[in-house]
Design a protein around this motif. Structure first.
Motif, PDB file in Angstrom:
ATOM      1  N   UNK A   1      -5.067   3.003  10.487  1.00  0.00           N
ATOM      2  CA  UNK A   1      -4.348   2.680   9.216  1.00  0.00           C
ATOM      3  C   UNK A   1      -2.761   2.713   9.625  1.00  0.00           C
ATOM      4  N   UNK A   2      -2.482   2.464  10.972  1.00  0.00           N
ATOM      5  CA  UNK A   2      -1.324   2.105  11.461  1.00  0.00           C
ATOM      6  C   UNK A   2      -0.581   3.188  12.105  1.00  0.00           C
ATOM      7  N   UNK A   3       0.772   2.986  12.467  1.00  0.00           N
ATOM      8  CA  UNK A   3       1.352   4.294  12.987  1.00  0.00           C
ATOM      9  C   UNK A   3       1.644   5.459  12.121  1.00  0.00           C
ATOM     10  N   UNK A  32       9.001   1.349   3.052  1.00  0.00           N
ATOM     11  CA  UNK A  32       8.399   0.048   2.496  1.00  0.00           C
ATOM     12  C   UNK A  32       7.115  -0.145   3.211  1.00  0.00           C
ATOM     13  N   UNK A  33       7.288  -0.184   4.656  1.00  0.00           N
ATOM     14  CA  UNK A  33       6.003  -0.450   5.266  1.00  0.00           C
ATOM     15  C   UNK A  33       4.771   0.512   5.132  1.00  0.00           C
ATOM     16  N   UNK A  34       5.204   1.706   5.031  1.00  0.00           N
ATOM     17  CA  UNK A  34       4.257   2.783   4.796  1.00  0.00           C
ATOM     18  C   UNK A  34       3.599   2.634   3.611  1.00  0.00           C
ATOM     19  N   UNK A  35       4.466   2.638   2.352  1.00  0.00           N
ATOM     20  CA  UNK A  35       3.989   2.537   1.212  1.00  0.00           C
ATOM     21  C   UNK A  35       3.035   1.054   0.803  1.00  0.00           C
ATOM     22  N   UNK A  36       3.422  -0.015   1.590  1.00  0.00           N
ATOM     23  CA  UNK A  36       2.586  -0.950   1.481  1.00  0.00           C
ATOM     24  C   UNK A  36       1.203  -0.620   2.042  1.00  0.00           C
ATOM     25  N   UNK A  37       1.028  -0.034   3.063  1.00  0.00           N
ATOM     26  CA  UNK A  37      -0.211   0.303   3.539  1.00  0.00           C
ATOM     27  C   UNK A  37      -1.085   1.416   2.874  1.00  0.00           C
ATOM     28  N   UNK A  38      -0.274   2.322   2.130  1.00  0.00           N
ATOM     29  CA  UNK A  38      -0.917   3.297   1.277  1.00  0.00           C
ATOM     30  C   UNK A  38      -1.505   2.528   0.142  1.00  0.00           C
ATOM     31  N   UNK A  47      -4.368  10.495  -7.274  1.00  0.00           N
ATOM     32  CA  UNK A  47      -3.852  11.579  -6.764  1.00  0.00           C
ATOM     33  C   UNK A  47      -3.607  11.689  -5.248  1.00  0.00           C
ATOM     34  N   UNK A  48      -4.467  10.985  -4.400  1.00  0.00           N
ATOM     35  CA  UNK A  48      -3.991  10.988  -3.117  1.00  0.00           C
ATOM     36  C   UNK A  48      -2.734   9.968  -2.956  1.00  0.00           C
ATOM     37  N   UNK A  49      -2.914   9.015  -3.429  1.00  0.00           N
ATOM     38  CA  UNK A  49      -1.964   8.156  -3.365  1.00  0.00           C
ATOM     39  C   UNK A  49      -0.675   8.617  -3.609  1.00  0.00           C
ATOM     40  N   UNK A  50      -0.504   9.431  -4.572  1.00  0.00           N
ATOM     41  CA  UNK A  50       1.009  10.021  -5.139  1.00  0.00           C
ATOM     42  C   UNK A  50       1.421  10.870  -4.050  1.00  0.00           C
ATOM     43  N   UNK A  51       0.503  11.744  -3.311  1.00  0.00           N
ATOM     44  CA  UNK A  51       0.844  12.632  -2.455  1.00  0.00           C
ATOM     45  C   UNK A  51       1.221  11.738  -1.051  1.00  0.00           C
ATOM     46  N   UNK A  52       0.213  10.960  -0.699  1.00  0.00           N
ATOM     47  CA  UNK A  52       0.818   9.911   0.554  1.00  0.00           C
ATOM     48  C   UNK A  52       2.252   9.259   0.360  1.00  0.00           C
ATOM     49  N   UNK A  53       2.499   8.776  -0.872  1.00  0.00           N
ATOM     50  CA  UNK A  53       3.646   8.050  -1.079  1.00  0.00           C
ATOM     51  C   UNK A  53       4.856   9.223  -0.942  1.00  0.00           C
ATOM     52  N   UNK A  55       5.009  11.834   0.742  1.00  0.00           N
ATOM     53  CA  UNK A  55       5.151  12.413   1.926  1.00  0.00           C
ATOM     54  C   UNK A  55       6.000  11.332   2.788  1.00  0.00           C
ATOM     55  N   UNK A  56       5.628   9.994   2.642  1.00  0.00           N
ATOM     56  CA  UNK A  56       6.245   9.027   3.208  1.00  0.00           C
ATOM     57  C   UNK A  56       7.508   9.006   2.726  1.00  0.00           C
ATOM     58  N   UNK A  57       7.887   9.183   1.528  1.00  0.00           N
ATOM     59  CA  UNK A  57       9.246   9.347   1.059  1.00  0.00           C
ATOM     60  C   UNK A  57      10.158  10.423   1.889  1.00  0.00           C
TER      61      UNK A  57
END
Length: 257
Positions: A1-3, A32-38, A47-53, A55-57
């Motif tokens: 899933x990328x770096x 932006x790169x990570x958010x696009x991948x998510x 719910x998982x997407x909210x936590x991932x975003x 965390x990326x932020x």
């Protein structure tokens, strides 16, 4: 899933203040790169997407200082639904790597707990009724036979009502040898946080579950990227970006319980 990004190596609650690691600004392009991948990751529910975003932020954009650790920044990014560390525990528990058998997700299978025995007579609700279309009994029941896939270990439930007890016994005998040889089931839920961020995730999942004996899924590990999915190519292994952020700032950790 990328770096992947490293959130923290969190062994215990910090015992002293540390100098700020980042104060304001951040890397908008990286976020932006990570958010696009998510957003493109179809394994993540809302719910998982909210936590991932969040965390990326926290690791790319949020101002971090002595008072705002990466974990506090994650809570702040999620917003009012997080109330203290117990709220964060709940969100991390949602990402617990595990196998979710059929029926464990509410309404994931409209035929859950319905008898799969053959229908002999037309159901009075008419030809368009699902029981007539599928030619199944459709009676509500909890009696079932679990069939385990010989490759993935995934379960298929075969429900039968009391009128089709002979079918239940016959199917049970047919799958007994196959079930005994089936491997532990490949996880099909969670494991997304370790796929995006480096951290001591065994410790974190134990902290989130308050269970110090918790272990990763047998044979398959923590990361959803590492789990085989039938019919899909393995996720390419890519280099991870390490971003060390102090002690993590988690309070009320397992050592305090």
């Amino acid at each position: 899933m990328g770096a992947a990004l490293h959130l923290a190596h969190v062994q215990q609650a910090p015992v002293k203040k540390r100098r700020p690691k980042r104060t304001g600004g951040g890397n908008g392009n990286r976020f932006a790169e990570i958010a696009h991948r998510i957003y493109q990751d179809d394994r993540a529910d809302t719910r998982a997407r909210t936590l991932l975003l969040a965390s990326a932020h926290a690791v790319t954009m949020a101002p971090l200082d002595e008072e705002t650790t990466v974990w506090r920044a994650i809570c702040n990014a999620i917003g009012s639904s997080i109330t203290g560390w117990d709220g964060l525990r709940a969100e991390i528990r949602h990402d617990l790597p595990r196998y979710m058998p059929p029926g464990s997700r509410w309404w994931s299978d409209p035929l859950d707990q319905l008898c799969r025995g053959p229908r002999v007579r037309m159901h009075p609700d008419g030809p368009d009724d699902f029981r007539n279309k599928l030619k199944i009994c459709g009676e509500k029941t909890r009696d079932k036979v679990v069939e385990k896939d010989p490759i993935t270990g995934w379960h298929t439930n075969h429900f039968f009502c009391t009128r089709h007890r002979d079918h239940l016994q016959r199917v049970s005998a047919q799958v007994a040898e196959q079930n005994a040889a089936a491997p532990p089931p490949v996880p099909n839920s969670g494991g997304l946080l370790p796929s995006y961020f480096d951290c001591d995730w065994v410790w974190m999942y134990r902290w989130a579950t308050r269970n110090q004996s918790w272990e990763p899924p047998e044979m398959y590990g923590l990361r959803a990227d590492d789990w085989p999915v039938p019919g899909k190519d393995p996720v390419p292994q890519r280099a991870r970006l390490r971003l060390v952020i102090g002690d993590g700032g988690l309070e009320d950790g397992p050592h305090a319980d």
